[in-house]
Design a protein around this motif. Structure first.
Motif, mmCIF file in Angstrom:
data_model
loop_
_atom_site.group_PDB
_atom_site.id
_atom_site.type_symbol
_atom_site.label_atom_id
_atom_site.label_comp_id
_atom_site.label_asym_id
_atom_site.label_seq_id
_atom_site.Cartn_x
_atom_site.Cartn_y
_atom_site.Cartn_z
ATOM 1 N N LEU A 1 0.843 -1.191 0.000
ATOM 2 C CA LEU A 1 0.000 0.000 0.000
ATOM 3 C C LEU A 1 0.883 1.247 0.000
ATOM 4 N N GLN A 2 0.551 2.222 -0.850
ATOM 5 C CA GLN A 2 1.282 3.488 -0.894
ATOM 6 C C GLN A 2 0.400 4.592 -0.303
ATOM 7 N N SER A 3 0.776 5.091 0.860
ATOM 8 C CA SER A 3 0.016 6.178 1.483
ATOM 9 C C SER A 3 0.725 7.496 1.240
ATOM 10 N N PHE A 4 -0.032 8.581 1.191
ATOM 11 C CA PHE A 4 0.577 9.881 0.938
ATOM 12 C C PHE A 4 -0.329 10.995 1.448
ATOM 13 N N THR A 5 0.289 12.149 1.673
ATOM 14 C CA THR A 5 -0.441 13.368 2.015
ATOM 15 C C THR A 5 0.137 14.486 1.163
ATOM 16 N N VAL A 6 -0.452 14.658 0.010
ATOM 17 C CA VAL A 6 0.012 15.658 -0.955
ATOM 18 C C VAL A 6 -1.211 16.437 -1.433
ATOM 19 N N PRO A 7 -1.541 17.535 -0.751
ATOM 20 C CA PRO A 7 -2.763 18.293 -1.076
ATOM 21 C C PRO A 7 -2.882 18.683 -2.541
ATOM 22 N N GLY A 8 -1.768 19.047 -3.156
ATOM 23 C CA GLY A 8 -1.818 19.470 -4.549
ATOM 24 C C GLY A 8 -2.324 18.382 -5.467
ATOM 25 N N PHE A 9 -1.956 17.140 -5.173
ATOM 26 C CA PHE A 9 -2.431 16.022 -5.981
ATOM 27 C C PHE A 9 -3.833 15.601 -5.561
ATOM 28 N N SER A 10 -4.080 15.558 -4.264
ATOM 29 C CA SER A 10 -5.354 15.059 -3.743
ATOM 30 C C SER A 10 -6.544 15.920 -4.136
ATOM 31 N N TYR A 11 -6.274 17.133 -4.631
ATOM 32 C CA TYR A 11 -7.367 18.036 -5.014
ATOM 33 C C TYR A 11 -8.278 17.404 -6.057
ATOM 34 N N ILE A 12 -7.716 16.553 -6.926
ATOM 35 C CA ILE A 12 -8.529 15.939 -7.980
ATOM 36 C C ILE A 12 -9.614 15.043 -7.398
ATOM 37 N N GLY A 13 -9.398 14.554 -6.173
ATOM 38 C CA GLY A 13 -10.390 13.703 -5.541
ATOM 39 C C GLY A 13 -11.094 14.324 -4.359
ATOM 40 N N LEU A 14 -10.436 15.302 -3.713
ATOM 41 C CA LEU A 14 -10.994 15.887 -2.493
ATOM 42 C C LEU A 14 -11.360 17.362 -2.633
ATOM 43 N N GLY A 15 -10.995 17.972 -3.744
ATOM 44 C CA GLY A 15 -11.290 19.392 -3.941
ATOM 45 C C GLY A 15 -12.785 19.660 -4.051
ATOM 46 N N ARG A 16 -13.206 20.828 -3.564
ATOM 47 C CA ARG A 16 -14.616 21.209 -3.591
ATOM 48 C C ARG A 16 -14.771 22.652 -4.082
ATOM 49 N N ILE B 1 -7.341 7.141 -6.051
ATOM 50 C CA ILE B 1 -6.269 7.176 -5.050
ATOM 51 C C ILE B 1 -6.232 8.534 -4.345
ATOM 52 N N ALA B 2 -6.642 9.595 -5.057
ATOM 53 C CA ALA B 2 -6.676 10.914 -4.421
ATOM 54 C C ALA B 2 -7.740 10.951 -3.324
ATOM 55 N N ILE B 3 -8.881 10.313 -3.554
ATOM 56 C CA ILE B 3 -9.935 10.261 -2.547
ATOM 57 C C ILE B 3 -9.461 9.522 -1.306
ATOM 58 N N ASN B 4 -8.754 8.406 -1.524
ATOM 59 C CA ASN B 4 -8.314 7.555 -0.413
ATOM 60 C C ASN B 4 -6.986 7.975 0.194
ATOM 61 N N SER B 5 -6.277 8.909 -0.458
ATOM 62 C CA SER B 5 -4.928 9.311 -0.025
ATOM 63 C C SER B 5 -4.016 8.098 0.105
ATOM 64 N N SER B 6 -4.251 7.123 -0.745
ATOM 65 C CA SER B 6 -3.425 5.916 -0.772
ATOM 66 C C SER B 6 -3.685 5.172 -2.072
ATOM 67 N N SER B 7 -2.734 4.334 -2.442
ATOM 68 C CA SER B 7 -2.850 3.556 -3.662
ATOM 69 C C SER B 7 -2.641 2.085 -3.340
ATOM 70 N N ASP B 8 -3.631 1.266 -3.671
ATOM 71 C CA ASP B 8 -3.572 -0.170 -3.421
ATOM 72 C C ASP B 8 -3.841 -0.888 -4.736
ATOM 73 N N ALA B 9 -2.804 -1.499 -5.284
ATOM 74 C CA ALA B 9 -2.924 -2.164 -6.581
ATOM 75 C C ALA B 9 -3.950 -3.284 -6.562
ATOM 76 N N ASN B 10 -4.238 -3.805 -5.379
ATOM 77 C CA ASN B 10 -5.196 -4.901 -5.274
ATOM 78 C C ASN B 10 -6.646 -4.422 -5.311
ATOM 79 N N GLN B 11 -6.873 -3.133 -5.014
ATOM 80 C CA GLN B 11 -8.234 -2.637 -4.862
ATOM 81 C C GLN B 11 -8.662 -1.602 -5.898
ATOM 82 N N VAL B 12 -7.748 -0.758 -6.343
ATOM 83 C CA VAL B 12 -8.121 0.317 -7.270
ATOM 84 C C VAL B 12 -8.712 -0.265 -8.555
ATOM 85 N N GLY B 13 -9.916 0.149 -8.868
ATOM 86 C CA GLY B 13 -10.551 -0.288 -10.104
ATOM 87 C C GLY B 13 -11.215 -1.645 -10.057
#
Length: 335
Positions: free
Chosen positions: A164-179, A250-262
């Motif tokens: 699992l790849q976790s991250f906290t990068v607001p600039g990237f996460s905006y695509i999933g969490l921006g309002r 992955i932006a919504i979850n702030s993590s990337s899991d190859a087993n679950q995404v998609g």
């Protein structure tokens, strides 16, 4: 081609508003079902009309609609793409590897920019590969895309060693969490993609070519349409849209899991297209129908969950929806 299919052809003349209204009439059954679900939940589901509930449902369905737009084009040519979920996974694991790379420690904006571009292009390149399997190797679309359905997720797992790849990068996460303006950013992006797809199908030579290839491939080739290029293009577009959807997840979850995404996205996208009225045999592209079809499936799932029905049951419902939609299509074609 049937009258219904003909109505889905791009129009060279007539007002855009009249064309849009005519297309809405073609999917009036889907609209009525959607309205019935909305009214039922408004009356019997607590907090359904709240902004939070609306945002949750729109957030969950946005990626399905984005991928389903590409699936609509593929199915309109008489094909199908089972690899969309795996391409989402590949895109989803590549992005963190880019923006978390030490090389961009002092230029995070560059890492984020590349993370938005490179994974989507890679997914698009795999889409081209699907198209080449279909056109050059003459594989059946279901077989050609099954290759990446299996191998694609394996590639994503190898890239991250299954971690699992976790991250906290607001600039990237905006695509999933921006309002922006209180609207989920991915919903705005989804609406733009729907509008572009609708315009392409109704108003461009490419759209006419897609429908012609799906309606009668031999006749399309004899009339000068580059059949192989059209097919490769629709698979490439589906790959690009799958790549975008992977980034959103992955932006919504702030993590990337190859087993679950998609996971299961191929079923969701095909179900949305089928429910929306696009013939699975090709020759028709109901873009608005796909939009409403995805919303119907999402609302059915929400309605079941709100009543304590296990989420696994939604898979059975989706399968049943596809069967019913295909059966109705066959009935309309016989009539």
């Amino acid at each position: 081609m049937s009258g219904a299919a003909s109505s889905a052809r791009p129009s060279r003349s007539g007002g855009g508003w009249q064309t849009f209204v005519a297309d809405l009439k073609q999917v009036r059954a889907s609209i009525l079902i959607l309205l019935a679900l909305l009214i039922f939940n408004a009356l019997f589901t607590p907090y359904f009309l709240s902004v939070q509930t609306l945002n949750v449902n729109l957030t969950q369905v946005a990626t399905i609609i984005i991928v389903a737009m590409g699936m609509t084009l593929v199915i309109a040519t008489g094909g199908v793409d089972l690899s969309v979920g795996s391409l989402m996974a590949i895109s989803g694991v590549l992005a963190p590897l880019i923006f978390l790379n030490a090389a961009f420690a002092n230029a995070q904006w560059l890492g984020i920019t590349l993370a938005f571009i490179v994974p989507v292009l890679v997914a698009g390149a795999f889409g081209v590969l699907n198209g080449l399997f279909v056109t050059r190797l003459k594989l059946q679309p279901i077989v050609a895309t099954l290759v990446l359905y299996i191998a694609g997720r394996g590639i994503a797992q190898v890239i991250t060693n299954g971690q699992l790849q976790s991250f906290t990068v607001p600039g990237f996460s905006y695509i999933g969490l921006g309002r922006p303006f209180g609207i989920p950013f991915q919903v705005i992006l989804m609406l733009i993609i729907v509008a572009l797809t609708y315009w392409a199908v109704r108003r461009t030579v490419f759209g006419r070519s897609v429908l012609a290839v799906g309606g009668n491939e031999t006749a399309a080739g004899l009339s000068g349409i580059p059949v192989a290029r059209v097919k490769v293009a629709v698979y490439a577009i589906t790959g690009l849209l799958s790549g975008i959807a992977g980034l959103i997840v992955i932006a919504i979850n702030s993590s990337s899991d190859a087993n679950q995404v998609g996971q299961g996205m191929e079923l969701d996208a095909i179900a949305a297209v089928a429910v929306g009225g696009t013939l699975l045999s090709g020759g028709r592209a109901q873009v608005l129908g796909t939009l409403f079809g995805a919303l119907i499936i999402q609302l059915i799932r929400y309605t079941l969950l709100a009543r304590g029905v296990p989420d696994a049951a939604a898979l059975v419902v989706k399968a049943a929806i596809i069967i019913i939609a295909v059966a109705l299509q066959q009935r309309r074609r016989r009539e």
